[in-house]
Design an enzyme around this catalytic site. Structure first.
Site, PDB file in Angstrom:
ATOM      1  N   SER A 170       6.824   9.561  34.110  1.00  0.00           N
ATOM      2  CA  SER A 170       7.195   8.242  34.578  1.00  0.00           C
ATOM      3  C   SER A 170       7.019   8.185  36.015  1.00  0.00           C
ATOM      4  O   SER A 170       7.605   8.478  37.010  1.00  0.00           O
ATOM      5  CB  SER A 170       8.073   7.427  33.605  1.00  0.00           C
ATOM      6  OG  SER A 170       8.065   5.806  33.568  1.00  0.00           O
ATOM      7  N   TYR A 204      17.069   6.630  34.283  1.00  0.00           N
ATOM      8  CA  TYR A 204      16.153   6.734  33.339  1.00  0.00           C
ATOM      9  C   TYR A 204      15.441   7.426  34.580  1.00  0.00           C
ATOM     10  O   TYR A 204      14.251   8.670  34.794  1.00  0.00           O
ATOM     11  CB  TYR A 204      15.418   6.237  32.631  1.00  0.00           C
ATOM     12  CG  TYR A 204      14.557   6.181  32.218  1.00  0.00           C
ATOM     13  CD1 TYR A 204      13.891   6.487  30.894  1.00  0.00           C
ATOM     14  CD2 TYR A 204      13.003   5.782  32.833  1.00  0.00           C
ATOM     15  CE1 TYR A 204      12.881   6.972  30.571  1.00  0.00           C
ATOM     16  CE2 TYR A 204      11.844   6.071  32.550  1.00  0.00           C
ATOM     17  CZ  TYR A 204      11.536   6.340  30.850  1.00  0.00           C
ATOM     18  OH  TYR A 204      10.477   6.759  30.836  1.00  0.00           O
TER      19      TYR A 204
HETATM   20  P1  NAP Z   1       8.875   5.186  22.192  1.00  0.00           P
HETATM   21  O1  NAP Z   1       7.602   4.485  21.234  1.00  0.00           O
HETATM   22  O2  NAP Z   1      10.200   4.259  22.106  1.00  0.00           O
HETATM   23  O3  NAP Z   1       9.334   6.765  21.123  1.00  0.00           O
HETATM   24  C1  NAP Z   1      10.146   7.727  21.692  1.00  0.00           C
HETATM   25  C2  NAP Z   1      10.183   8.897  20.470  1.00  0.00           C
HETATM   26  O4  NAP Z   1      10.961   9.879  21.342  1.00  0.00           O
HETATM   27  C3  NAP Z   1       9.975   8.375  18.584  1.00  0.00           C
HETATM   28  O5  NAP Z   1       8.766   9.547  18.359  1.00  0.00           O
HETATM   29  C4  NAP Z   1      11.633   9.000  19.077  1.00  0.00           C
HETATM   30  O6  NAP Z   1      11.330   8.938  17.009  1.00  0.00           O
HETATM   31  C5  NAP Z   1      11.699  10.179  19.518  1.00  0.00           C
HETATM   32  N1  NAP Z   1      13.275  10.710  20.066  1.00  0.00           N
HETATM   33  C6  NAP Z   1      14.073   9.637  20.142  1.00  0.00           C
HETATM   34  N2  NAP Z   1      15.381  10.041  20.783  1.00  0.00           N
HETATM   35  C7  NAP Z   1      14.540  11.507  20.358  1.00  0.00           C
HETATM   36  C8  NAP Z   1      15.537  12.497  20.643  1.00  0.00           C
HETATM   37  N3  NAP Z   1      17.090  12.841  20.657  1.00  0.00           N
HETATM   38  N4  NAP Z   1      15.158  13.424  19.853  1.00  0.00           N
HETATM   39  C9  NAP Z   1      14.207  14.287  19.518  1.00  0.00           C
HETATM   40  N5  NAP Z   1      13.284  12.708  19.133  1.00  0.00           N
HETATM   41  C10 NAP Z   1      13.840  11.478  19.719  1.00  0.00           C
HETATM   42  O7  NAP Z   1       8.369   6.081  23.219  1.00  0.00           O
HETATM   43  P2  NAP Z   1       7.048   5.778  24.770  1.00  0.00           P
HETATM   44  O8  NAP Z   1       7.122   4.669  24.937  1.00  0.00           O
HETATM   45  O9  NAP Z   1       6.083   6.680  22.701  1.00  0.00           O
HETATM   46  O10 NAP Z   1       7.317   7.035  25.137  1.00  0.00           O
HETATM   47  C11 NAP Z   1       7.376   8.520  24.963  1.00  0.00           C
HETATM   48  C12 NAP Z   1       7.878   8.708  25.917  1.00  0.00           C
HETATM   49  O11 NAP Z   1       6.745   8.454  27.106  1.00  0.00           O
HETATM   50  C13 NAP Z   1       9.091   9.088  27.092  1.00  0.00           C
HETATM   51  O12 NAP Z   1       9.320  10.368  27.382  1.00  0.00           O
HETATM   52  C14 NAP Z   1       9.131   8.214  27.819  1.00  0.00           C
HETATM   53  O13 NAP Z   1      10.429   7.856  29.100  1.00  0.00           O
HETATM   54  C15 NAP Z   1       7.723   8.081  28.074  1.00  0.00           C
HETATM   55  N6  NAP Z   1       6.699   7.434  29.094  1.00  0.00           N
HETATM   56  C16 NAP Z   1       6.963   6.036  28.207  1.00  0.00           C
HETATM   57  C17 NAP Z   1       6.364   4.895  29.241  1.00  0.00           C
HETATM   58  C18 NAP Z   1       5.777   3.365  28.237  1.00  0.00           C
HETATM   59  O14 NAP Z   1       5.523   2.671  29.335  1.00  0.00           O
HETATM   60  N7  NAP Z   1       6.333   3.514  27.200  1.00  0.00           N
HETATM   61  C19 NAP Z   1       6.428   4.680  30.584  1.00  0.00           C
HETATM   62  C20 NAP Z   1       6.298   5.867  31.253  1.00  0.00           C
HETATM   63  C21 NAP Z   1       6.555   7.131  30.337  1.00  0.00           C
HETATM   64  P3  NAP Z   1      12.134   8.254  16.428  1.00  0.00           P
HETATM   65  O15 NAP Z   1      10.954   7.426  15.878  1.00  0.00           O
HETATM   66  O16 NAP Z   1      12.634   8.790  15.083  1.00  0.00           O
HETATM   67  O17 NAP Z   1      12.844   7.187  16.754  1.00  0.00           O
END
Ligand code: NAP
Length: 246
Positions: A145, A159
């Site tokens: 991130s 985080y």
């Molecule tokens: P999201 O929409 O909240 O989706 C999270 C995903 O992770 C879902 O598929 C969820 O499964 C799964 N998950 C959560 N906890 C888990 C666990 N303990 N074991 C297995 N699976 C788990 O998140 P996102 O925004 O796409 O983020 C994905 C990655 O990108 C993360 O690492 C996040 O830190 C990083 N990131 C995101 C952003 C942003 O702005 N969105 C920015 C920087 C970095 P369920 O559907 O079953 O809950």
């Protein structure tokens, strides 16, 4: 460049992981999606992957559980055989808060999911892919991130620190695993439009981004799949910002 590769994506049911799964399927990869508990979302992603003409499977479990991670890699091997790519994408955020209010429970959970989970998955991926373990080599892509270099003050420094650890893990494993035939890289997304953000955070902050908009999950998926593919065959130990200049 992804044709006939098997790609395992943690957190593949929603957001960046789901976009990566569908795009990988559209580009000819076999896709294994791991997720925590949202069965309907995972089923929808698998249906889209299959509609694109690719084989796809899913399994629920917790990346912070060693037993669940071992089950995940066993299931992927039984279904698809050799593994080519791990995308370490599963990650969580807690509500915006300051250090004074962080409980030990909150800290343990974010470290366990974001870092212990990523290490456990990387460990199993090495056993599956390393040329020193009978595999054919491969790639690990860590989803870090922009928080790793911004620090996320007054929001979630905990985080951000896990993502800083993920960057260090990426640099170290890239060197450790080069002789195993495995490249290791990270993407560092900025503000991306997914469910992870609470309330009006994206609306409040998008003006702080030089490109003056939030990013789409597909824009991160493009970079993840570049690092997953042979197009990046000489790229390892790199941390690529996908953050609109932020
Ligand atoms: P999201 O929409 O909240 O989706 C999270 C995903 O992770 C879902 O598929 C969820 O499964 C799964 N998950 C959560 N906890 C888990 C666990 N303990 N074991 C297995 N699976 C788990 O998140 P996102 O925004 O796409 O983020 C994905 C990655 O990108 C993360 O690492 C996040 O830190 C990083 N990131 C995101 C952003 C942003 O702005 N969105 C920015 C920087 C970095 P369920 O559907 O079953 O809950």
């Amino acid at each position: 460049m992804l044709t006939d590769k098997t790609i395992l994506i943690t957190g593949g049911s929603r957001g960046i992981g789901a976009a990566t799964a569908v795009m990988a399927a559209e580009r000819g990869a076999r896709v294994f999606v791991h997720y925590l508990s949202n069965h309907d979302a995972a089923a929808a992603v698998i249906a889209r992957c299959r509609a694109a003409g690719s084989a796809a499977e899913s399994l629920s479990g917790d990346v912070s559980s060693e037993a669940d991670v071992i089950d995940l890699f066993d299931a992927c091997r039984e279904r698809f055989g050799a593994l080519d790519v791990l995308v370490n994408n599963a990650g969580i955020l807690h509500p915006l808060d300051r250090l004074e209010n962080f409980s030990a429970e909150r800290l343990h959970e974010v470290v366990n999911v974001n870092i212990v989970g990523a290490f456990l998955c990387a460990r199993e991926a090495v056993k599956a892919m390393s040329i020193n373990h009978g595999g054919k080599g491969g790639a690990i892509v860590n989803v870090s991130s922009a928080a790793a270099y911004l620090g996320s003050p007054n929001e979630y420094v905990d985080y951000a620190a896990t993502k800083g650890a993920m960057d260090t893990m990426t640099v170290g494993l890239a060197k450790e695993l080069a002789g195993d035939g495995i490249r290791v890289n990270a993407v560092r997304p900025g503000l991306i439009d997914t469910d992870i953000h609470e309330g009006d955070r994206l609306e409040r902050l998008y003006r702080t981004i030089p490109l003056q908009r939030v990013g789409e999950a597909t824009e991160v998926a493009e970079t993840i799949l570049f690092l997953a593919s042979d197009a990046s065959s000489y790229v390892s130990g790199s941390l690529i910002n996908v953050s609109g200049g932020r």
